[in-house]
Scaffold this active site. Sequence first.
Site, PDB file in Angstrom:
ATOM      1  N   GLU A  52       9.269  -3.072   8.170  1.00  0.00           N
ATOM      2  CA  GLU A  52      10.158  -2.629   7.101  1.00  0.00           C
ATOM      3  C   GLU A  52      11.501  -2.188   7.700  1.00  0.00           C
ATOM      4  O   GLU A  52      11.521  -1.551   8.747  1.00  0.00           O
ATOM      5  CB  GLU A  52       9.492  -1.432   6.446  1.00  0.00           C
ATOM      6  CG  GLU A  52      10.126  -0.964   5.214  1.00  0.00           C
ATOM      7  CD  GLU A  52       9.162  -0.028   4.488  1.00  0.00           C
ATOM      8  OE1 GLU A  52       8.744  -0.364   3.393  1.00  0.00           O
ATOM      9  OE2 GLU A  52       8.831   1.019   5.036  1.00  0.00           O
ATOM     10  N   GLU A  95       6.232  -6.216   6.147  1.00  0.00           N
ATOM     11  CA  GLU A  95       5.839  -4.902   5.643  1.00  0.00           C
ATOM     12  C   GLU A  95       6.555  -4.696   4.314  1.00  0.00           C
ATOM     13  O   GLU A  95       7.783  -4.666   4.254  1.00  0.00           O
ATOM     14  CB  GLU A  95       6.242  -3.806   6.636  1.00  0.00           C
ATOM     15  CG  GLU A  95       5.875  -2.408   6.147  1.00  0.00           C
ATOM     16  CD  GLU A  95       6.025  -1.326   7.221  1.00  0.00           C
ATOM     17  OE1 GLU A  95       6.493  -1.639   8.323  1.00  0.00           O
ATOM     18  OE2 GLU A  95       5.657  -0.171   6.933  1.00  0.00           O
ATOM     19  N   SER A 152      -0.253   4.308   4.278  1.00  0.00           N
ATOM     20  CA  SER A 152      -1.523   3.560   4.173  1.00  0.00           C
ATOM     21  C   SER A 152      -1.819   2.762   5.436  1.00  0.00           C
ATOM     22  O   SER A 152      -2.922   2.226   5.586  1.00  0.00           O
ATOM     23  CB  SER A 152      -1.515   2.644   2.949  1.00  0.00           C
ATOM     24  OG  SER A 152      -0.414   1.765   3.009  1.00  0.00           O
ATOM     25  N   GLY A 202       0.849  -1.198   0.000  1.00  0.00           N
ATOM     26  CA  GLY A 202       0.000   0.000   0.000  1.00  0.00           C
ATOM     27  C   GLY A 202       0.875   1.234   0.000  1.00  0.00           C
ATOM     28  O   GLY A 202       2.072   1.163   0.323  1.00  0.00           O
ATOM     29  N   THR A 214       2.384  -0.392   8.932  1.00  0.00           N
ATOM     30  CA  THR A 214       2.967  -0.656  10.253  1.00  0.00           C
ATOM     31  C   THR A 214       1.865  -0.924  11.280  1.00  0.00           C
ATOM     32  O   THR A 214       1.995  -1.836  12.110  1.00  0.00           O
ATOM     33  CB  THR A 214       3.843   0.542  10.701  1.00  0.00           C
ATOM     34  OG1 THR A 214       4.859   0.735   9.712  1.00  0.00           O
ATOM     35  CG2 THR A 214       4.493   0.300  12.040  1.00  0.00           C
ATOM     36  N   THR A 215       0.778  -0.166  11.212  1.00  0.00           N
ATOM     37  CA  THR A 215      -0.339  -0.354  12.142  1.00  0.00           C
ATOM     38  C   THR A 215      -0.952  -1.747  11.960  1.00  0.00           C
ATOM     39  O   THR A 215      -1.274  -2.441  12.936  1.00  0.00           O
ATOM     40  CB  THR A 215      -1.422   0.727  11.886  1.00  0.00           C
ATOM     41  OG1 THR A 215      -0.782   1.995  11.844  1.00  0.00           O
ATOM     42  CG2 THR A 215      -2.479   0.723  12.961  1.00  0.00           C
ATOM     43  N   GLN A 235      17.673   2.591  -3.847  1.00  0.00           N
ATOM     44  CA  GLN A 235      16.917   1.407  -4.291  1.00  0.00           C
ATOM     45  C   GLN A 235      17.780   0.141  -4.264  1.00  0.00           C
ATOM     46  O   GLN A 235      17.261  -0.950  -4.026  1.00  0.00           O
ATOM     47  CB  GLN A 235      16.331   1.631  -5.681  1.00  0.00           C
ATOM     48  CG  GLN A 235      15.219   2.679  -5.723  1.00  0.00           C
ATOM     49  CD  GLN A 235      14.041   2.449  -4.776  1.00  0.00           C
ATOM     50  OE1 GLN A 235      13.509   3.399  -4.221  1.00  0.00           O
ATOM     51  NE2 GLN A 235      13.648   1.206  -4.564  1.00  0.00           N
TER      52      GLN A 235
HETATM   53  P1  TTP Z   1       6.733   2.791   2.906  1.00  0.00           P
HETATM   54  O1  TTP Z   1       7.479   1.580   2.473  1.00  0.00           O
HETATM   55  O2  TTP Z   1       5.460   3.036   2.197  1.00  0.00           O
HETATM   56  O3  TTP Z   1       6.495   2.657   4.473  1.00  0.00           O
HETATM   57  P2  TTP Z   1       5.630   3.549   5.505  1.00  0.00           P
HETATM   58  O4  TTP Z   1       6.141   3.192   6.870  1.00  0.00           O
HETATM   59  O5  TTP Z   1       5.707   4.983   5.096  1.00  0.00           O
HETATM   60  O6  TTP Z   1       4.171   3.016   5.295  1.00  0.00           O
HETATM   61  P3  TTP Z   1       3.000   2.853   6.356  1.00  0.00           P
HETATM   62  O7  TTP Z   1       2.665   4.223   6.855  1.00  0.00           O
HETATM   63  O8  TTP Z   1       1.907   2.233   5.528  1.00  0.00           O
HETATM   64  O9  TTP Z   1       3.505   1.958   7.458  1.00  0.00           O
HETATM   65  O10 TTP Z   1       7.694   4.045   2.743  1.00  0.00           O
HETATM   66  C1  TTP Z   1       8.793   4.327   3.569  1.00  0.00           C
HETATM   67  C2  TTP Z   1       9.627   5.396   2.909  1.00  0.00           C
HETATM   68  O11 TTP Z   1      10.576   4.800   2.022  1.00  0.00           O
HETATM   69  C3  TTP Z   1       8.819   6.347   2.053  1.00  0.00           C
HETATM   70  O12 TTP Z   1       9.352   7.657   2.191  1.00  0.00           O
HETATM   71  C4  TTP Z   1       9.027   5.847   0.647  1.00  0.00           C
HETATM   72  C5  TTP Z   1      10.405   5.268   0.691  1.00  0.00           C
HETATM   73  N1  TTP Z   1      10.633   4.144  -0.230  1.00  0.00           N
HETATM   74  C6  TTP Z   1      11.270   4.366  -1.437  1.00  0.00           C
HETATM   75  O13 TTP Z   1      11.574   5.514  -1.788  1.00  0.00           O
HETATM   76  N2  TTP Z   1      11.578   3.306  -2.215  1.00  0.00           N
HETATM   77  C7  TTP Z   1      11.236   2.023  -1.895  1.00  0.00           C
HETATM   78  O14 TTP Z   1      11.525   1.076  -2.667  1.00  0.00           O
HETATM   79  C8  TTP Z   1      10.536   1.797  -0.665  1.00  0.00           C
HETATM   80  C9  TTP Z   1      10.121   0.413  -0.289  1.00  0.00           C
HETATM   81  C10 TTP Z   1      10.265   2.885   0.134  1.00  0.00           C
HETATM   82 MG    MG Z   2       5.505   1.692   8.042  1.00  0.00          MG
END
Ligand code: TTP
Ligand code: MG
Length: 224
Positions: free
Chosen positions: A41, A93, A21, A17, A24-25, A70
């Site tokens: 993550e 995650e 989204s 997501g 983590t929750t 990346q």
């Molecule tokens: P997310 O992987 O979407 O994790 P999140 O903790 O923000 O999501 P949620 O609130 O649903 O728990 O993104 C983490 C950060 O890493 C976000 O700034 C996007 C970045 N990101 C990249 O730029 N490239 C990638 O391949 C991934 C996986 C994350």
């Molecule tokens: Mg998260």
Amino acid sequence: MSLIKSDSRPFTVIVEGNIGSGKTTFLNYFKQYHDICVLSEPIEMWRNCNIHNLLGLLYTDIKKWSFTFQSYVQLTMLQQHVRKTECPVKLMERSIYSARYCFVEKMKEDNLLPLPSAAVIDQHFTWIKQNANIGVDLIIYLRTTPEVVYERMLQRNRAEEKSVSLEYLKALHQIHEEWLFHKTLFELPANVIILNANLDKSIITDEYIKCVPQVLNRTMQVQA
Ligand code: TTP
Ligand code: MG
């Protein structure tokens, strides 16, 4: 840790997501159950790779740091996929798949990742898919609208994400939709369950409950 593809692995669920989204929750909710290993993550690793905050660098200059970031995301996701766990179920995650299919793809499209750099990431990804045990059994797609996640991101106020725009979240939303909802982009490594992740956190567990048996791989009986 073993890379060997034929090694057995737990029933593996990935949560996907947009940024904000609620992945983590969702993971935190599942920590109450036995027999499930929850792997958040590796964002702390992205913030500290031999002292370098790669996530912070990424957002200061995406074009300059996209390949570095990346590449490291791909490595750390591979580590999560092949990490040995004691439990019959592993809940992750994100995955190596969304890193490649959503983020790398988006950066490539926008010329933020030069094509030769994308080719190197792709070669690694293809080799990993062919040789490492990164199979997945179920995908949970936390479906949101970009406006809702933008609001959450502002409230969460992660230092590195201050420059992330609504436009970027809209584009990431689109790419998640094409991959997981319309199923028109890339392969799907497993079946997808779609949840309404726009709901407020006060009522979101009603939505989570819908997929508890499938996540725990116990469609007959569920025990806390
Ligand atoms: P997310 O992987 O979407 O994790 P999140 O903790 O923000 O999501 P949620 O609130 O649903 O728990 O993104 C983490 C950060 O890493 C976000 O700034 C996007 C970045 N990101 C990249 O730029 N490239 C990638 O391949 C991934 C996986 C994350
Ligand atoms: Mg998260």
